[in-house]
Design a protein around this motif. Sequence first.
Motif, PDB file in Angstrom:
ATOM      1  N   ASN A 200     -28.833  30.971 -19.461  1.00 44.12           N
ATOM      2  CA  ASN A 200     -29.808  31.081 -18.586  1.00 44.12           C
ATOM      3  C   ASN A 200     -29.438  32.348 -17.593  1.00 44.12           C
ATOM      4  O   ASN A 200     -28.463  32.387 -17.055  1.00 44.12           O
ATOM      5  N   TYR A 201     -30.328  33.415 -18.098  1.00 40.33           N
ATOM      6  CA  TYR A 201     -29.985  34.634 -17.197  1.00 40.33           C
ATOM      7  C   TYR A 201     -30.373  34.826 -15.652  1.00 40.33           C
ATOM      8  O   TYR A 201     -29.635  35.720 -15.064  1.00 40.33           O
ATOM      9  N   ARG A 202     -30.748  33.469 -15.064  1.00 38.69           N
ATOM     10  CA  ARG A 202     -30.959  33.437 -13.687  1.00 38.69           C
ATOM     11  C   ARG A 202     -29.629  32.922 -13.302  1.00 38.69           C
ATOM     12  O   ARG A 202     -29.447  33.210 -12.025  1.00 38.69           O
ATOM     13  N   GLU A 203     -28.781  32.464 -13.953  1.00 39.15           N
ATOM     14  CA  GLU A 203     -27.661  31.600 -13.619  1.00 39.15           C
ATOM     15  C   GLU A 203     -26.392  32.533 -13.825  1.00 39.15           C
ATOM     16  O   GLU A 203     -25.246  32.031 -13.459  1.00 39.15           O
ATOM     17  N   GLN A 204     -26.428  33.085 -15.005  1.00 35.32           N
ATOM     18  CA  GLN A 204     -25.174  33.461 -15.736  1.00 35.32           C
ATOM     19  C   GLN A 204     -25.377  35.063 -16.245  1.00 35.32           C
ATOM     20  O   GLN A 204     -26.720  35.331 -16.329  1.00 35.32           O
ATOM     21  N   SER A 205     -24.293  35.817 -16.338  1.00 38.56           N
ATOM     22  CA  SER A 205     -24.536  37.043 -16.932  1.00 38.56           C
ATOM     23  C   SER A 205     -24.186  36.983 -18.230  1.00 38.56           C
ATOM     24  O   SER A 205     -23.255  36.626 -18.859  1.00 38.56           O
ATOM     25  N   PHE A 206     -25.428  37.464 -19.044  1.00 36.88           N
ATOM     26  CA  PHE A 206     -25.173  37.244 -20.515  1.00 36.88           C
ATOM     27  C   PHE A 206     -23.907  38.097 -21.173  1.00 36.88           C
ATOM     28  O   PHE A 206     -23.276  37.754 -22.093  1.00 36.88           O
ATOM     29  N   LYS A 207     -23.711  39.204 -20.267  1.00 33.87           N
ATOM     30  CA  LYS A 207     -22.401  40.417 -20.814  1.00 33.87           C
ATOM     31  C   LYS A 207     -21.234  39.227 -20.660  1.00 33.87           C
ATOM     32  O   LYS A 207     -20.559  39.527 -21.581  1.00 33.87           O
ATOM     33  N   ASP A 208     -21.186  38.791 -19.616  1.00 36.59           N
ATOM     34  CA  ASP A 208     -19.855  37.933 -19.295  1.00 36.59           C
ATOM     35  C   ASP A 208     -19.723  37.119 -20.528  1.00 36.59           C
ATOM     36  O   ASP A 208     -18.530  36.673 -21.104  1.00 36.59           O
ATOM     37  N   VAL A 209     -20.714  35.990 -20.639  1.00 35.59           N
ATOM     38  CA  VAL A 209     -20.623  35.018 -21.678  1.00 35.59           C
ATOM     39  C   VAL A 209     -20.395  35.627 -23.324  1.00 35.59           C
ATOM     40  O   VAL A 209     -19.516  35.222 -23.728  1.00 35.59           O
ATOM     41  N   VAL A 210     -21.145  36.585 -23.596  1.00 34.11           N
ATOM     42  CA  VAL A 210     -20.748  37.130 -24.789  1.00 34.11           C
ATOM     43  C   VAL A 210     -19.572  37.612 -25.124  1.00 34.11           C
ATOM     44  O   VAL A 210     -18.688  37.386 -25.736  1.00 34.11           O
ATOM     45  N   LEU A 211     -18.907  38.389 -23.987  1.00 35.08           N
ATOM     46  CA  LEU A 211     -17.621  39.101 -24.156  1.00 35.08           C
ATOM     47  C   LEU A 211     -16.258  37.925 -24.134  1.00 35.08           C
ATOM     48  O   LEU A 211     -15.573  38.190 -24.974  1.00 35.08           O
ATOM     49  N   GLU A 212     -16.726  36.823 -23.173  1.00 29.81           N
ATOM     50  CA  GLU A 212     -15.717  35.725 -23.097  1.00 29.81           C
ATOM     51  C   GLU A 212     -15.592  34.794 -24.645  1.00 29.81           C
ATOM     52  O   GLU A 212     -14.707  34.768 -24.959  1.00 29.81           O
ATOM     53  N   GLU A 213     -16.805  34.746 -25.051  1.00 31.71           N
ATOM     54  CA  GLU A 213     -17.066  33.753 -26.368  1.00 31.71           C
ATOM     55  C   GLU A 213     -16.545  34.443 -27.479  1.00 31.71           C
ATOM     56  O   GLU A 213     -16.003  34.172 -28.599  1.00 31.71           O
ATOM     57  N   THR A 214     -16.723  35.972 -27.425  1.00 30.08           N
ATOM     58  CA  THR A 214     -16.427  36.833 -28.754  1.00 30.08           C
ATOM     59  C   THR A 214     -14.909  37.327 -28.645  1.00 30.08           C
ATOM     60  O   THR A 214     -14.623  38.335 -29.124  1.00 30.08           O
ATOM     61  N   GLY A 215     -14.207  36.991 -27.424  1.00 28.66           N
ATOM     62  CA  GLY A 215     -12.881  37.310 -27.203  1.00 28.66           C
ATOM     63  C   GLY A 215     -12.934  39.037 -26.931  1.00 28.66           C
ATOM     64  O   GLY A 215     -11.864  39.851 -27.287  1.00 28.66           O
ATOM     65  N   GLY A 216     -13.778  39.326 -26.311  1.00 32.18           N
ATOM     66  CA  GLY A 216     -14.013  40.757 -25.901  1.00 32.18           C
ATOM     67  C   GLY A 216     -14.727  41.720 -27.004  1.00 32.18           C
ATOM     68  O   GLY A 216     -14.916  42.816 -26.743  1.00 32.18           O
ATOM     69  N   ARG A 217     -14.854  41.227 -28.233  1.00 30.50           N
ATOM     70  CA  ARG A 217     -15.289  41.925 -29.266  1.00 30.50           C
ATOM     71  C   ARG A 217     -16.775  42.624 -29.099  1.00 30.50           C
ATOM     72  O   ARG A 217     -17.152  43.657 -29.223  1.00 30.50           O
ATOM     73  N   GLY A 218     -17.715  41.471 -28.608  1.00 33.07           N
ATOM     74  CA  GLY A 218     -19.184  41.859 -28.439  1.00 33.07           C
ATOM     75  C   GLY A 218     -19.895  41.255 -29.903  1.00 33.07           C
ATOM     76  O   GLY A 218     -19.146  40.794 -30.537  1.00 33.07           O
ATOM     77  N   VAL A 219     -21.047  41.596 -29.834  1.00 29.49           N
ATOM     78  CA  VAL A 219     -21.994  40.962 -30.730  1.00 29.49           C
ATOM     79  C   VAL A 219     -22.353  42.361 -31.792  1.00 29.49           C
ATOM     80  O   VAL A 219     -22.131  43.607 -31.326  1.00 29.49           O
ATOM     81  N   ASP A 220     -22.749  41.975 -33.146  1.00 29.26           N
ATOM     82  CA  ASP A 220     -23.171  42.936 -33.971  1.00 29.26           C
ATOM     83  C   ASP A 220     -24.503  43.672 -33.898  1.00 29.26           C
ATOM     84  O   ASP A 220     -24.715  44.736 -34.318  1.00 29.26           O
ATOM     85  N   VAL A 221     -25.343  42.468 -33.360  1.00 32.46           N
ATOM     86  CA  VAL A 221     -26.835  42.851 -33.370  1.00 32.46           C
ATOM     87  C   VAL A 221     -27.548  42.337 -31.906  1.00 32.46           C
ATOM     88  O   VAL A 221     -26.868  41.252 -31.561  1.00 32.46           O
ATOM     89  N   ILE A 222     -28.061  43.153 -31.209  1.00 27.74           N
ATOM     90  CA  ILE A 222     -28.909  42.892 -30.276  1.00 27.74           C
ATOM     91  C   ILE A 222     -30.294  43.034 -30.376  1.00 27.74           C
ATOM     92  O   ILE A 222     -30.743  44.067 -30.860  1.00 27.74           O
ATOM     93  N   CYS A 223     -31.288  41.938 -30.267  1.00 32.39           N
ATOM     94  CA  CYS A 223     -32.755  41.852 -30.114  1.00 32.39           C
ATOM     95  C   CYS A 223     -33.125  42.118 -28.913  1.00 32.39           C
ATOM     96  O   CYS A 223     -33.064  40.964 -28.162  1.00 32.39           O
ATOM     97  N   ASP A 224     -33.644  43.361 -28.342  1.00 34.02           N
ATOM     98  CA  ASP A 224     -33.931  43.389 -26.904  1.00 34.02           C
ATOM     99  C   ASP A 224     -35.583  43.609 -26.679  1.00 34.02           C
ATOM    100  O   ASP A 224     -36.114  44.407 -27.168  1.00 34.02           O
TER     101      ASP A 224
END
Length: 342
Positions: A200-224
Amino acid sequence: MSQQSSSSSVMKAVLVKQPGGVDQLCIGETERPEPKANELLVKIHSFALNRMDIIQREGRYPVPPQASPILGVEMAGVVVETGLEAKRFKVGDKVFGLMYGGAYAQYATIDEGSALPLGNLSMELGSSLLECWYTAYQAVHLIGKLQKGDDILIHAASGGVGTAAIQLAKLAGARRIFVTASSTEKLEYCRKLGATHPINYREQSFKDVVLEETGGRGVDVICDYLLASYFADNIASLAVDGRMSLQGTMGGLVCENVNLAPLLFKRLRIEGSALRSRSLDYQRSLAAVFCENVLPHIESGDLCWHISRVFDWEDIADAHRLVESNKFTGKIVVRVTDSNKR
């Protein structure tokens, strides 16, 4: 010689009296199009709404030179006339397709190579598929080049393109599918389609969630679809050699104080794409790829599709208001009926 079912040169269509709000929409008479050698003339049963229709109604959309001034890019209906060189379809065939414009009408022409046989799909379903699924396929595969085991982040995920992208990512074997949306209900809908990490982008930072869940690696693809407002956090959320497709400008056009160094050091690839401005050859090839790789899964029910609401075209203003409200999931469809309303 072309085959024709009626000699009338006039039809009804949804017209825009002048650029502006929904009050500028009306049903009126205009000239019926004539099919070129490679085209079909289709009597339209239904068409679907897209956000570009709103922008075009307001006079802010750069319409391609080959497009009809009439709104709408996707429809389903019955072939009533064929051009001299059109051989794939005949009068009476049911088709659906994506075109450069003209769908908000009783009749429209479409390039034969862009038209698809309706098969066992309903008119409403067929008319609602292609803008979203083509855009999603382009973003996930042609630009994103998603591979089995990759991680992906999909923004505006509860809309038509987003829900298609979720399912394409799942079908391709994505490891983690991060999605953003504005409410618990929308995120639950995305989860049912295959999203593994709803945000929920109104309640969380998507960047923080992505980096936490991927161990700081990040995602391979973003559709924006937000562009400016998400650009910096998107860059931070991408892994080394990450790919990002830009499909919209909902979050603005100008980025300020953005560190571009990660583009170089992480070897990132960013590509923008507006499907409507693509060449006819490109759209024909996309139609062929869709028919081969995606349509069978929709026909079998393996891929789901949701039509939020179906309007009569007399209520086109209400349909546009619903699109503007963003209070829906999936697609909005409009049926063309025999109305005397002007």
